[in-house]
Design an enzyme around this catalytic site. Sequence first.
Site, mmCIF file in Angstrom:
data_model
loop_
_atom_site.group_PDB
_atom_site.id
_atom_site.type_symbol
_atom_site.label_atom_id
_atom_site.label_comp_id
_atom_site.label_asym_id
_atom_site.label_seq_id
_atom_site.Cartn_x
_atom_site.Cartn_y
_atom_site.Cartn_z
ATOM 1 N N GLY A 110 15.859 17.179 -35.807
ATOM 2 C CA GLY A 110 15.271 17.970 -34.921
ATOM 3 C C GLY A 110 13.972 17.202 -34.265
ATOM 4 N N GLY B 180 10.687 18.341 -31.883
ATOM 5 C CA GLY B 180 9.902 19.453 -31.207
ATOM 6 C C GLY B 180 8.740 18.947 -30.657
ATOM 7 N N GLY C 118 6.708 16.892 -33.378
ATOM 8 C CA GLY C 118 7.033 15.626 -33.987
ATOM 9 C C GLY C 118 8.460 15.857 -34.590
ATOM 10 N N VAL D 192 11.569 16.336 -37.087
ATOM 11 C CA VAL D 192 12.010 16.949 -38.186
ATOM 12 C C VAL D 192 13.085 16.121 -39.082
ATOM 13 C CG1 VAL D 192 12.642 19.275 -39.300
ATOM 14 C CG2 VAL D 192 11.507 18.971 -37.103
ATOM 15 N N LYS E 234 8.858 18.050 -41.802
ATOM 16 C CA LYS E 234 8.189 18.023 -40.435
ATOM 17 C C LYS E 234 7.209 17.152 -40.154
ATOM 18 C CE LYS E 234 8.753 21.710 -38.010
ATOM 19 N NZ LYS E 234 8.808 22.856 -36.984
ATOM 20 N N ASP F 185 5.492 31.877 -30.723
ATOM 21 C CA ASP F 185 6.650 31.165 -30.108
ATOM 22 C C ASP F 185 8.084 31.349 -30.586
ATOM 23 O OD1 ASP F 185 7.417 29.154 -28.328
ATOM 24 O OD2 ASP F 185 6.843 27.464 -29.531
#
Length: 670
Positions: free
Chosen positions: A353, A355, A358, A360, A375, A471
């Site tokens: 991932g 985001g 940064g 993951v 992460k 979020d």
Amino acid sequence: MAIVHFLILLLYVSCISLALAQDENEFIYNGFLEADLRLDGMAGIDHNNGLLQLTNNLSRQQVGRAFYQFPIQFNTSSSSLSFSTNFVFAMVPHLPNLGGHGIAFTISPSTNFTRALANGYLGLFNDSNDGLPTNHILAIELDTVPDPEFLDITENHVGVDVNGMISNQSTPATYFSNEEGKNISLDLMSGNPMHLWIDYDDAEKLVNVTLAPTTIPKPDRALLSTPIDLSEILLESMYVGFSSATGTIGSDHYILGWSFNKSGPAQSLNISSLPSIPEQRKRKEKSSPVIMISLIAVAVVLITVAGAAVYILRRKKYEELREDWEEEYGPHRFSYKNLHKATKGFKDTEVIGVGGFGKVYRGILPSSNLQIAVKRISHDSKQGMKEFVAEILSMGRLRHRNLVQLLGYCRRRGELILVYDYMPNGSLDKFLYSNEKPNLNWVQLYRIIRGVASGLLYLHEEWEQVVLHRDVKSSNILLDAELNGRLGDFGLARLHDHGTNSQTTRVVGTVGYLAPEIYRTGRATTSSDVFAFGAFMLEVACGRKPIEPIEGLGSPERVILVDWVAECWSKGDILDASDPRLEGNYMVEEMELVLKLGLFCSHSIPAARPSMKQVVQFLDGDADLRELPYDSASFGTFTSNESSDFTSLPFSQASGPSMSTTDSILRDGR
Ligand SMILES: *[C@@H]1O[C@H](CO)[C@@H](O)[C@H](O)[C@H]1NC(C)=O
Ligand SMILES: *[C@@H]1O[C@H](CO)[C@@H](O)[C@H](O)[C@H]1NC(C)=O
Ligand SMILES: *[C@@H]1O[C@H](CO)[C@@H](O)[C@H](O)[C@H]1NC(C)=O
Ligand SMILES: *[C@@H]1O[C@H](CO)[C@@H](O)[C@H](O)[C@H]1NC(C)=O
Ligand SMILES: *[C@@H]1O[C@H](CO)[C@@H](O)[C@H](O)[C@H]1NC(C)=O
Ligand SMILES: *[C@@H]1O[C@H](CO)[C@@H](O)[C@H](O)[C@H]1NC(C)=O
Ligand SMILES: *[C@@H]1O[C@H](CO)[C@@H](O)[C@H](O)[C@H]1NC(C)=O
Ligand SMILES: *[C@@H]1O[C@H](CO)[C@@H](O)[C@H](O)[C@H]1NC(C)=O
Ligand SMILES: *[C@@H]1O[C@H](CO)[C@@H](O)[C@H](O)[C@H]1NC(C)=O
């Protein structure tokens, strides 16, 4: 020769007499080599030393049970319900202070727990039979993970449970020292063996539970003395034994010896003849100075001899930043070297991932094969780093089955690395919007909504501090192996104490999920989280993003999901808004509830939104939404006087990345 024969004969005779003494209502096992147990799940006995292991540290969401082979006769019509038992156990967590879930000494009418769940249920119940009087189960739990749903008090407690996981009485693990005349606390997950006594006297109707390290005899005072009338609970014929379960993270759960008696006090175990638990699993004791000095000497020699140059180069490669104030976080500190290895050197193929913070990475810890998500967050300034790390790490203590567990961290120059539990099914938005993943059915979707709601309720109301997520959105909801929804990414969440307002001045969050008042005040509250959760519910029910460009032509017009759902409602059929891919395969009441509740949460006035507690009550059917008036003017992100703010915001990417970077958190309000 004759002497040897004589000794063998003696041994043989004493074995027979021992076996005879083991009538079915009393037994003593100093180690389980000769024991007659029903094992179930992960449980096993080490045939070399007789150690009973219920679960291991690598197991996740697993159970292990061991019950005495024969049922014990509890004669409910006479006054012979008294019993006495004591056993020695040890719990060695996967990581220091991170393991779970615990062991329960159990008296049960059956040893068939086919449908029981792991995690906080400890392999005894499931969500439909938990708490029912028809269970006829008494359990003494040694619980190392606090489950808010069971009102657990700490991550280190002993409780008396009747028919369910909400304890009748529970208390942090301590023992009474006769010598010092005071209570001394014990860490159940220390890895050291501990002794537990349970005594019930039918005349007193008290369940006494007494805990102590194995180094001292039974203390004079019990840890718990709980009034319970067992005649209401026990049946004539009952099994006695242990049930144990792991959760997101496992522990080695061991029983070293066990004595049980129905006709008098259970004999104490012979501590010196108990099997020992594997050496490397015990928590490292502080080495004595002499050993330390010789170890250091050896290390120094080795390092100089084995080439300082290589060493220095390696040091550089795996260099970390470590400061004094971090000491208190020691247990959750990972070495960069291990994380480097785990992620194959932060290889691009391991990226799962990307985001706003940064990348993951997926990883496997070399020491234990535990799958992790790593992460990497880069930052320029050192300013505020201490507070930020402290804040993030205090969230490592958050435990809930609908939150992604933070396992630990590592720091390097200009970089913070967070280690999370790995979620094999990725994020929910992939299921909603990409064709790579199969569509989820309504039962699964509703369970995800319900789960995320209870995770958010935990953050808002059930932890020691109010935690705002700030979020909530489908790409921050991760799915574990069982497709449970878990809230992830606490990078934006900030703590503030109960009853005080946060002092935030910058807008963080994601467009479409941001409550309208945030644009005015810049301040996140629990109601703004509720707003985002409302947008998320509508997103799941409708299969659409909160703000979507209208199909075709690069038209600047956008569909605002809240307005659209409200419109369907005003036209008389709110179900028209439901995701067409479900093809009507849903429970109408549930779909209607989710859509209306989504609108309710999206109310433009923060005070008019429900609390997460109410949301959970609605979803559980414990409260009725019927009284909610239809009020189209109040639903929606953007009421007339807000619209000017709306157009002035950079909306080129309707569902783009979060409007924030790590920098902004660091500066934010500090
Ligand atoms: C239970 O106790 C009653 C009264 O003492 C006795 O009559 C009965 O036989 C006992 N039952 C068993 C199964 O031991
Ligand atoms: C345990 O109970 C389940 C039903 O809950 C049944 O299907 C299963 O056969 C039982 N197992 C044993 C070993 O009796
Ligand atoms: C929970 O356990 C009980 C007892 O074994 C069983 O009858 C029931 O079907 C289980 N419920 C679920 C949802 O698994
Ligand atoms: C405590 O135990 C009794 C049985 O003695 C039971 O009826 C009651 O519901 C229990 N209370 C709680 C809070 O679990
Ligand atoms: C249980 O503890 C109480 C004191 O808390 C004591 O009076 C009683 O004798 C104990 N009973 C047993 C069976 O140990
Ligand atoms: C010690 O622990 C017992 C049992 O939990 C409790 O009742 C008692 O108040 C404690 N004593 C002190 C001095 O804390
Ligand atoms: C059970 O209690 C009886 C009576 O006090 C005693 O003789 C016997 O040794 C005890 N057995 C065990 C295994 O504790
Ligand atoms: C306890 O076990 C040790 C070692 O096996 C043995 O030497 C000792 O005699 C035992 N003590 C009792 C009281 O049985
Ligand atoms: C976990 O268990 C495995 C195998 O049982 C063992 O090799 C490993 O050392 C254990 N890890 C810890 C941290 O105890």
